[in-house]
Design a protein around this motif. Structure first.
Motif, PDB file in Angstrom:
ATOM      1  N   PRO A   1      19.085 -14.515 -13.450  1.00  0.00           N
ATOM      2  CA  PRO A   1      18.356 -14.164 -12.237  1.00  0.00           C
ATOM      3  C   PRO A   1      17.751 -15.400 -11.571  1.00  0.00           C
ATOM      4  O   PRO A   1      17.284 -16.326 -12.258  1.00  0.00           O
ATOM      5  N   VAL A   2      17.777 -15.405 -10.250  1.00  0.00           N
ATOM      6  CA  VAL A   2      17.166 -16.469  -9.451  1.00  0.00           C
ATOM      7  C   VAL A   2      16.115 -15.791  -8.582  1.00  0.00           C
ATOM      8  O   VAL A   2      16.450 -15.034  -7.666  1.00  0.00           O
ATOM      9  N   ILE A   3      14.844 -16.038  -8.868  1.00  0.00           N
ATOM     10  CA  ILE A   3      13.760 -15.289  -8.250  1.00  0.00           C
ATOM     11  C   ILE A   3      13.214 -16.031  -7.028  1.00  0.00           C
ATOM     12  O   ILE A   3      12.872 -17.216  -7.109  1.00  0.00           O
ATOM     13  N   SER A   4      13.108 -15.320  -5.920  1.00  0.00           N
ATOM     14  CA  SER A   4      12.615 -15.904  -4.674  1.00  0.00           C
ATOM     15  C   SER A   4      11.103 -16.060  -4.715  1.00  0.00           C
ATOM     16  O   SER A   4      10.375 -15.110  -5.023  1.00  0.00           O
ATOM     17  N   ILE A   5      10.644 -17.260  -4.414  1.00  0.00           N
ATOM     18  CA  ILE A   5       9.214 -17.553  -4.373  1.00  0.00           C
ATOM     19  C   ILE A   5       8.988 -18.621  -3.309  1.00  0.00           C
ATOM     20  O   ILE A   5       9.739 -19.604  -3.242  1.00  0.00           O
ATOM     21  N   GLU A   6       7.990 -18.438  -2.461  1.00  0.00           N
ATOM     22  CA  GLU A   6       7.825 -19.314  -1.291  1.00  0.00           C
ATOM     23  C   GLU A   6       6.681 -20.304  -1.444  1.00  0.00           C
ATOM     24  O   GLU A   6       6.292 -20.963  -0.476  1.00  0.00           O
ATOM     25  N   GLY A   7       6.104 -20.399  -2.644  1.00  0.00           N
ATOM     26  CA  GLY A   7       4.943 -21.243  -2.868  1.00  0.00           C
ATOM     27  C   GLY A   7       3.954 -20.480  -3.727  1.00  0.00           C
ATOM     28  O   GLY A   7       4.340 -19.672  -4.581  1.00  0.00           O
ATOM     29  N   TRP A   8       2.671 -20.727  -3.518  1.00  0.00           N
ATOM     30  CA  TRP A   8       1.645 -20.011  -4.251  1.00  0.00           C
ATOM     31  C   TRP A   8       1.505 -18.582  -3.732  1.00  0.00           C
ATOM     32  O   TRP A   8       2.290 -18.151  -2.880  1.00  0.00           O
ATOM     33  N   GLU A   9       0.512 -17.880  -4.191  1.00  0.00           N
ATOM     34  CA  GLU A   9       0.340 -16.475  -3.825  1.00  0.00           C
ATOM     35  C   GLU A   9       0.206 -16.295  -2.317  1.00  0.00           C
ATOM     36  O   GLU A   9       0.800 -15.371  -1.745  1.00  0.00           O
ATOM     37  N   ALA A  10      -0.541 -17.169  -1.654  1.00  0.00           N
ATOM     38  CA  ALA A  10      -0.748 -17.026  -0.208  1.00  0.00           C
ATOM     39  C   ALA A  10       0.571 -17.113   0.550  1.00  0.00           C
ATOM     40  O   ALA A  10       0.861 -16.275   1.417  1.00  0.00           O
ATOM     41  N   GLU A  11       1.392 -18.122   0.231  1.00  0.00           N
ATOM     42  CA  GLU A  11       2.661 -18.298   0.946  1.00  0.00           C
ATOM     43  C   GLU A  11       3.652 -17.189   0.606  1.00  0.00           C
ATOM     44  O   GLU A  11       4.356 -16.677   1.484  1.00  0.00           O
ATOM     45  N   THR A  12       3.720 -16.830  -0.661  1.00  0.00           N
ATOM     46  CA  THR A  12       4.696 -15.826  -1.100  1.00  0.00           C
ATOM     47  C   THR A  12       4.354 -14.444  -0.555  1.00  0.00           C
ATOM     48  O   THR A  12       5.205 -13.745   0.003  1.00  0.00           O
ATOM     49  N   ASP A  13       3.103 -14.038  -0.692  1.00  0.00           N
ATOM     50  CA  ASP A  13       2.723 -12.700  -0.234  1.00  0.00           C
ATOM     51  C   ASP A  13       2.708 -12.591   1.278  1.00  0.00           C
ATOM     52  O   ASP A  13       2.928 -11.504   1.833  1.00  0.00           O
ATOM     53  N   ALA A  14       2.477 -13.709   1.976  1.00  0.00           N
ATOM     54  CA  ALA A  14       2.514 -13.676   3.439  1.00  0.00           C
ATOM     55  C   ALA A  14       3.903 -13.320   3.930  1.00  0.00           C
ATOM     56  O   ALA A  14       4.058 -12.646   4.960  1.00  0.00           O
ATOM     57  N   ARG A  15       4.930 -13.740   3.206  1.00  0.00           N
ATOM     58  CA  ARG A  15       6.295 -13.439   3.619  1.00  0.00           C
ATOM     59  C   ARG A  15       6.816 -12.150   2.998  1.00  0.00           C
ATOM     60  O   ARG A  15       7.530 -11.381   3.629  1.00  0.00           O
ATOM     61  N   ARG A  16       6.442 -11.889   1.749  1.00  0.00           N
ATOM     62  CA  ARG A  16       7.093 -10.814   0.997  1.00  0.00           C
ATOM     63  C   ARG A  16       6.220  -9.581   0.777  1.00  0.00           C
ATOM     64  O   ARG A  16       6.721  -8.565   0.304  1.00  0.00           O
ATOM     65  N   GLY A  17       4.960  -9.669   1.113  1.00  0.00           N
ATOM     66  CA  GLY A  17       4.087  -8.512   0.974  1.00  0.00           C
ATOM     67  C   GLY A  17       3.067  -8.692  -0.138  1.00  0.00           C
ATOM     68  O   GLY A  17       3.349  -9.348  -1.146  1.00  0.00           O
TER      69      GLY A  17
END
Length: 479
Positions: A209-225
């Motif tokens: 598995p390759v898990i999508s993550i955009e940075g820390w919690e702020a960056e990731t949740d801002a894009r993914r919920g």
């Protein structure tokens, strides 16, 4: 059976037997394994990769420490499939199948292909490249099964699975088990990696598995919920504890470049157990394409200097950059040169970001599709420039794709895909001009001045004069 076929079969059998040594991993057994990799590598470029791995191990370089991690942290099932399916099957044991495809069919099979069994997803991420595909169609399981078999006939034993969210399709577990000689890389948002699913991954061994993550919690949740980051952390922990081979994927935008490159972020990924990762530039396609989300040319160069290359040279974490690492693979790899994408409707696209097609796998074989006028037109123009830091026909050379579109008239694979050649055209042209100024300087200073081979772009629309030289060669590893 010919001499080459016998040598390939003998090498595979020996490598399989040698894996038993690693049940009692020791420095001596690892060195024996690396020596065997070098001795039985079928081609000189494979031997050089094996030699570089051996040097990295002996000199305790970051890549050598990554090898140690793979041997000590993976469960035996995952370790076996990583070596046999990915290294032996897809790289070393497929030379005969690839040569025969070249001779009989007049095609050079790519290193891999991408397939999206479904576009259904449990999230609604900002800027999703797949956000405008229809959610109604799932690719029939019998088509997926056939396509994988066709790929193996041509020597393709490495397949990337995307979506949508791939783990929504529960019938794919049967596919992974049936084709257990194929190594599957599955891009996922991580939210469905339950204890049950992680246990199945550990048992299979051939699915990473390759898990999508955009940075820390702020960056990731801002894009993914909200709450997505916490679920990703939980998934990382489960995978690490189960000894599963896994990685991460980050979409790099104007807002998270520095975070993605930071030591703190990458040390966290390493601590959580990631073995590898991918950096992808945001592309103005899919859901609500927005040029303002693209990293600026200056940020793109920052990513080149402080991102993947620096991370893998300082840590046992092999990070790859789909754009900035293009010099190591000779530029653009789309159009069947090294990969293509099959979407959930069966349309075959030249790359994951080029949402146009002329063929569908429900109607044609992979061999027929690789010979299509669309794919040939793309390969005939590769590389699009002698500066391999400008590899992309969508954002670096948008005129190239517009020329191909005018010549071939491919159909869009979802509503709005044509915005790349209409509404967004002037903005992309401006981006390409500004990026060239920076990347031409970087290319001269960091590549040409250091003796890096400079390719000649193809002339005209005929077959690329360099293409035969690449027959049978895999995407290069750089350790």
């Amino acid at each position: 059976m010919g001499v080459n076929a016998m040598k390939e079969a003998a090498a595979k059998q020996l490598m399989t037997a040698t894996l038993s040594l690693l049940a009692h991993t020791s420095e001596r057994n690892v060195e024996r394994l690396l020596s065997l990799l070098e001795r039985f590598a079928p081609h000189e470029h494979h031997k050089e990769v094996a030699r570089s791995m051996k040097r990295a191990w002996k000199e305790d370089r970051p890549f050598g420490r990554l090898i140690k991690r793979l041997l000590y942290e993976l469960n035996p099932r995952a370790r076996e499939h990583l070596i046999i399916d990915l290294v032996v099957n897809n790289n070393w044991g497929t030379g005969r199948a690839r040569r025969e495809a070249c001779e009989r069919e007049g095609i050079r099979p790519p290193f891999t292909f991408l397939i999206s069994p479904s576009m259904r997803c449990n999230l609604h991420c900002v800027g999703c490249y797949a956000g405008e595909y229809t959610q109604a169609d799932d690719l029939p399981i019998e088509v997926i099964d056939r396509v994988l078999s066709e790929g193996k006939e041509m020597g393709i034993y490495f397949v990337t699975v995307l979506g949508g969210e791939p783990f929504i399709r529960r019938d794919m577990w049967d596919i992974y088990a049936k084709h257990n000689d194929v190594f599957f890389q599955v891009y996922t948002n991580g939210t469905l990696l339950t204890p049950e699913n992680v246990a199945r991954l550990a048992e299979l061994g051939n699915v990473t598995p390759v898990i999508s993550i955009e940075g820390w919690e702020a960056e990731t949740d801002a894009r993914r919920g909200p709450g997505t980051y916490a679920k990703i952390m939980q998934a990382f922990d489960r995978l690490r504890e189960a000894g599963v081979f896994f990685g991460f994927s980050s979409m790099v935008t104007r807002h998270n470049v520095e975070v993605i490159c930071s030591d703190e972020f990458n040390d966290m990924l390493l601590e959580k157990g990631c073995f590898f990762g991918w950096h992808f530039l945001y592309m103005p396609i899919g859901r609500d394409p927005d040029l303002s989300l693209m990293p600026t040319p200056e940020q793109r160069n920052y990513l080149r200097v402080h991102g993947a290359a620096r991370i893998r040279s300082t840590r046992p974490l092999f990070v790859m950059d789909f754009w900035n690492d293009a010099p190591h693979v000779g530029g653009c790899i789309a159009g069947g040169r090294e990969y293509f994408h099959i979407n959930s409707h069966g349309d075959v696209e030249p790359c994951i970001f080029t949402h146009f097609a002329v063929d569908n796998v429900k109607e044609k074989s992979l061999k027929e599709i690789l010979r299509s006028s669309f794919f040939r037109a793309i390969r005939a123009r590769q590389p699009y420039d002698s500066n391999l830091l400008l590899p992309c026909m969508l954002i670096d050379h948008p005129h190239v794709f517009r020329d191909i579109y005018a010549e071939i008239h491919p159909y869009p694979t979802h509503p709005g895909a044509e915005s790349l050649i209409h509404e967004l055209a002037s903005g992309l042209d401006d981006y390409a001009r500004r990026d060239r100024v920076i990347m031409d300087r970087a290319w001269q200073e960091d590549f040409v001045s250091k003796g890096f081979p400079v390719p000649e772009p193809p002339r005209g629309n005929g077959r690329h004069p360099r293409e035969p030289e690449r027959e049978g060669k895999p995407i290069h590893s750089h350790s």
